[in-house]
Scaffold this motif. Structure first.
Motif, short mmCIF file in Angstrom:
data_model
loop_
_atom_site.label_atom_id
_atom_site.label_comp_id
_atom_site.label_asym_id
_atom_site.label_seq_id
_atom_site.Cartn_x
_atom_site.Cartn_y
_atom_site.Cartn_z
N VAL A 158 -0.82 2.31 6.67
CA VAL A 158 -1.84 1.34 6.26
C VAL A 158 -1.17 0.02 5.88
O VAL A 158 -1.63 -1.07 6.26
CB VAL A 158 -2.66 1.89 5.07
CG1 VAL A 158 -3.60 0.82 4.51
CG2 VAL A 158 -3.44 3.12 5.50
N ASP A 159 -0.06 0.11 5.16
CA ASP A 159 0.67 -1.08 4.72
C ASP A 159 1.12 -1.91 5.92
O ASP A 159 0.89 -3.13 5.97
CB ASP A 159 1.87 -0.66 3.88
CG ASP A 159 2.60 -1.83 3.27
OD1 ASP A 159 3.25 -2.58 4.03
OD2 ASP A 159 2.53 -2.02 2.05
N ASN A 209 -6.00 -15.36 3.66
CA ASN A 209 -5.24 -14.27 3.05
C ASN A 209 -6.01 -12.95 3.19
O ASN A 209 -7.02 -12.73 2.53
CB ASN A 209 -4.97 -14.58 1.58
CG ASN A 209 -4.05 -13.55 0.93
OD1 ASN A 209 -3.68 -12.56 1.54
ND2 ASN A 209 -3.69 -13.78 -0.31
N LEU A 210 -5.51 -12.08 4.07
CA LEU A 210 -6.07 -10.74 4.23
C LEU A 210 -5.18 -9.69 3.59
O LEU A 210 -5.38 -8.49 3.80
CB LEU A 210 -6.24 -10.42 5.73
CG LEU A 210 -7.10 -11.37 6.56
CD1 LEU A 210 -7.13 -10.90 8.01
CD2 LEU A 210 -8.51 -11.45 6.01
N SER A 211 -4.17 -10.13 2.84
CA SER A 211 -3.11 -9.23 2.40
C SER A 211 -3.06 -9.06 0.90
O SER A 211 -1.99 -8.97 0.31
CB SER A 211 -1.76 -9.75 2.90
OG SER A 211 -1.55 -11.09 2.47
N LEU A 234 -0.33 -6.99 -1.17
CA LEU A 234 0.93 -6.87 -0.42
C LEU A 234 1.95 -7.91 -0.86
O LEU A 234 3.16 -7.67 -0.80
CB LEU A 234 0.69 -7.02 1.08
CG LEU A 234 -0.24 -6.01 1.77
CD1 LEU A 234 -0.25 -6.26 3.26
CD2 LEU A 234 0.16 -4.59 1.46
N LYS A 258 0.05 -1.85 8.99
CA LYS A 258 -1.09 -2.38 9.74
C LYS A 258 -1.61 -3.65 9.08
O LYS A 258 -1.90 -4.65 9.75
CB LYS A 258 -2.20 -1.31 9.78
CG LYS A 258 -3.49 -1.76 10.46
CD LYS A 258 -3.28 -2.01 11.94
CE LYS A 258 -4.60 -2.12 12.70
NZ LYS A 258 -5.52 -3.14 12.19
N LYS A 259 -1.71 -3.65 7.74
CA LYS A 259 -2.18 -4.85 7.02
C LYS A 259 -1.21 -6.01 7.20
O LYS A 259 -1.63 -7.16 7.37
CB LYS A 259 -2.34 -4.53 5.54
CG LYS A 259 -3.52 -3.62 5.21
CD LYS A 259 -3.60 -3.38 3.71
CE LYS A 259 -4.79 -2.51 3.34
NZ LYS A 259 -4.86 -2.27 1.86
N ARG A 260 0.09 -5.72 7.14
CA ARG A 260 1.09 -6.79 7.30
C ARG A 260 1.04 -7.38 8.70
O ARG A 260 1.16 -8.61 8.88
CB ARG A 260 2.48 -6.27 6.96
CG ARG A 260 2.68 -5.97 5.48
CD ARG A 260 4.03 -5.35 5.17
NE ARG A 260 4.03 -4.81 3.81
CZ ARG A 260 4.39 -5.50 2.73
NH1 ARG A 260 4.82 -6.74 2.86
NH2 ARG A 260 4.35 -4.95 1.53
N ASP A 309 0.84 -1.19 0.00
CA ASP A 309 0.00 0.00 0.00
C ASP A 309 0.88 1.25 0.00
O ASP A 309 1.95 1.28 0.61
CB ASP A 309 -0.89 0.00 1.25
CG ASP A 309 -2.03 1.00 1.15
OD1 ASP A 309 -3.16 0.57 0.90
OD2 ASP A 309 -1.78 2.21 1.33
N ASP A 328 -1.58 -7.40 10.68
CA ASP A 328 -2.83 -8.16 10.76
C ASP A 328 -2.66 -9.54 10.12
O ASP A 328 -3.13 -10.56 10.65
CB ASP A 328 -3.96 -7.41 10.08
CG ASP A 328 -4.41 -6.19 10.87
OD1 ASP A 328 -4.04 -6.08 12.06
OD2 ASP A 328 -5.13 -5.34 10.29
N GLN A 329 -1.98 -9.58 8.95
CA GLN A 329 -1.76 -10.85 8.27
C GLN A 329 -0.86 -11.77 9.08
O GLN A 329 -1.08 -12.97 9.16
CB GLN A 329 -1.16 -10.60 6.88
CG GLN A 329 -0.97 -11.87 6.06
CD GLN A 329 -2.29 -12.58 5.76
OE1 GLN A 329 -3.23 -11.97 5.28
NE2 GLN A 329 -2.36 -13.86 6.08
#
Length: 518
Positions: free
Chosen positions: A154-155, A494-496, A499, A157-159, A149, A161-162
């Protein structure tokens, strides 16, 4: 005498009778024991190191303290003796006690863990331009290069979370394959090692800035963010290796735009100090106005003009707002690669149960390289010269910890990708003392020829994020290095998207293995 924490070097010298306020004794100076000199060095290193890197200094202090105490019996001190700044014996005992408190769980592993289970997170992270498509069994192009991202917050946070999703999957897999089936005698006495591959935290710009790793300037601290999950009691017997974090640091120089010369420190007699000065026109990077120089906050020194882009950032005086013909130029970027390690079951960082270590050897395959002769890389959305990290390539930065670390009384060695292929630990003085050898990578494998550095029956664990995202575990058996087969796997949700390259993610489990001997 009691130390609440490891003293500073200045305090330590005072407590041991060597402080500045201590009267100089008459006669020739007394020789100082080598253990004392080495402890001076370690105490200074401890206080300069990042919290997660201090455990190595503590472990190195312990044998030195024991050796010194074995040579020096407790002295008989007269109550009428003059105070000389401190008693060396009492200070050494106090140091021994505070080191033991800081090490906390540093006890023999035989009383803590009897078995080891390895859980690897299979995900492609090493790609820059190409990735392996398992469905089509072929290499495909990402075209855009780095993935992620555009907003670094944001990037990350996503990583994170994954990663937490993968950790939860690993926990469920261990419960199903080891606990429910009673393959392990006692889960609380079984060390579970979860590992992700190199480059998990890289981002669309090819690197993040260091503040996202350290958590300063109000940004995310990755280890603190992940601890929201790992602090739970169910992870008390888990060790996590969260892949690696790529940090980019701009190296800049100041130039005079009038004379087109790099500025250099030069003595300014009127001020009695050195300032960055143009060697041709002799103008220096400070506002010449007396009122600005008298300002208690800025002292007239020039700073980067707000809003200017990297590459040619103008300087201005914050007081009078005058813009001067000096520019700060980016001359290249240093790119560092850090492995992130955390012990589960702890609610906050304590300087013992978080650890960061730096990759020593950099491969030209690690980044989006444009010109390997210059060399130039694509980083932060532009082309920049690559500058070698400042640490000694033979060892990790002292401030970031070494490649050998101790946790829960176990000696671990960690090598990131090329470090292992180059035999970094195999050439280290700790070769043969490492019980578990960890290898997060993106394009490497277990080097059985000249990369084995662990004890007999030691464990080698590799999680690779290159093409195919392979996971390997081997045991350094007396008859040779023996590959171990996975005993189960579990898909990871996979929530990423965006990425990482498309493809199935999963966690694989290996073991259980007997805890290698210390």
């Amino acid at each position: 005498m009691y130390f609440a924490n490891v003293p500073t070097l200045a305090d330590w010298k005072t407590f041991t009778g060597r402080g500045a306020a201590v009267p100089i004794p008459k006669g020739p100076p007394k020789s100082i024991d080598p253990e004392i000199l080495k402890l001076d060095e370690l105490i200074q290193r401890y206080n300069q190191a990042m919290p997660m890197a201090r455990v190595n200094a503590l472990n190195d202090m312990t044998p030195l303290i024991s050796t010194w105490l074995s040579k020096h019996p407790k002295p008989a001190v007269s109550p009428f003796a003059p105070v000389t700044g401190g008693n060396l014996y009492d200070a050494m005992v106090a140091l021994r006690e505070v080191v033991a408190r800081r090490l906390k769980l540093a006890v023999p592993n035989t009383s803590l863990y009897h078995q080891v289970v390895c859980l690897g997170y299979s995900i492609q992270t090493g790609t820059v331009r190409n990735y392996w498509d398992p469905k089509g069994a072929a290499w495909k192009s990402t075209a855009a290069g780095y993935m992620g991202d555009k907003d670094p917050k944001v990037d990350l946070k996503k990583r994170c979370d994954q990663m937490i999703v993968a950790v939860k999957s690993a926990y469920a897999l261990n419960q199903h394959k080891m606990v429910a089936t009673k393959k392990v005698a006692d889960d609380s006495r079984t060390l579970k090692i979860f590992m992700a591959p190199e480059f998990f935290f890289r981002g669309v710009s090819g690197a993040f800035t260091m503040n996202y790793l350290l958590g300063d300037k109000g940004e995310y601290s990755i280890l603190d963010t992940l601890r929201a999950e790992t602090k739970q009691a169910q992870y008390a017997s888990w060790l996590f290796v969260f892949g690696t974090f790529i940090a980019g640091t701009e190296r800049t120089r100041l130039s005079c735009q009038t004379c087109m010369q790099w500025m250099a420190p030069e003595m300014v007699p009127a001020l009695g100090k050195k300032l960055l000065t143009c060697p041709t026109c002799k103008k220096y990077a400070r506002c010449p106005k007396a009122s600005c120089q008298a300002n208690s906050k800025s002292r007239g020194f020039l700073t980067v003009y707000p809003g200017d882009v990297v590459g040619a950032r103008r300087l201005h005086c914050e007081v009078c707002k005058t813009v001067y013909p000096f520019c700060e130029h980016c001359i290249g970027v240093t790119i560092d690669n850090y492995a992130l390690i955390q012990k589960g079951g702890h609610s906050q960082g304590d300087g013992v149960h978080d650890y960061i270590t730096q990759k020593a050897y950099v491969s030209n395959l690690d980044f989006d390289e444009i010109d390997n002769q210059a060399p130039k890389v694509r980083i932060f959305g532009r082309e920049e010269e690559y500058i070698e990290p400042r640490s000694d390539p033979g060892s990790a930065s002292e401030r970031m910890g070494g490649s050998v670390f101790h946790m829960d009384g176990i000696t671990f060695g960690i090598e990131v990708c090329l470090d292992h292929l180059a035999g970094r630990l195999a050439a280290d003085a700790d070769r043969g003392r490492i019980q578990i050898q960890l290898i997060p990578s993106a394009g490497a494998y277990i080097n059985k020829t000249n990369g084995v550095a662990c004890v007999s029956n030691g464990i080698l664990f590799n999680v690779d994020g290159g093409g195919g995202a392979q996971i390997s575990v081997a045991v350094n058996a007396p008859g040779g290095v023996h590959d171990e087969a996975s005993v189960g796997e579990l898909p990871v949700i996979n929530l990423s998207a965006g990425l990482f390259p498309p493809g199935n993610q999963k966690v694989q489990i290996f073991g259980p293995f007997a805890m290698p001997p210390a």
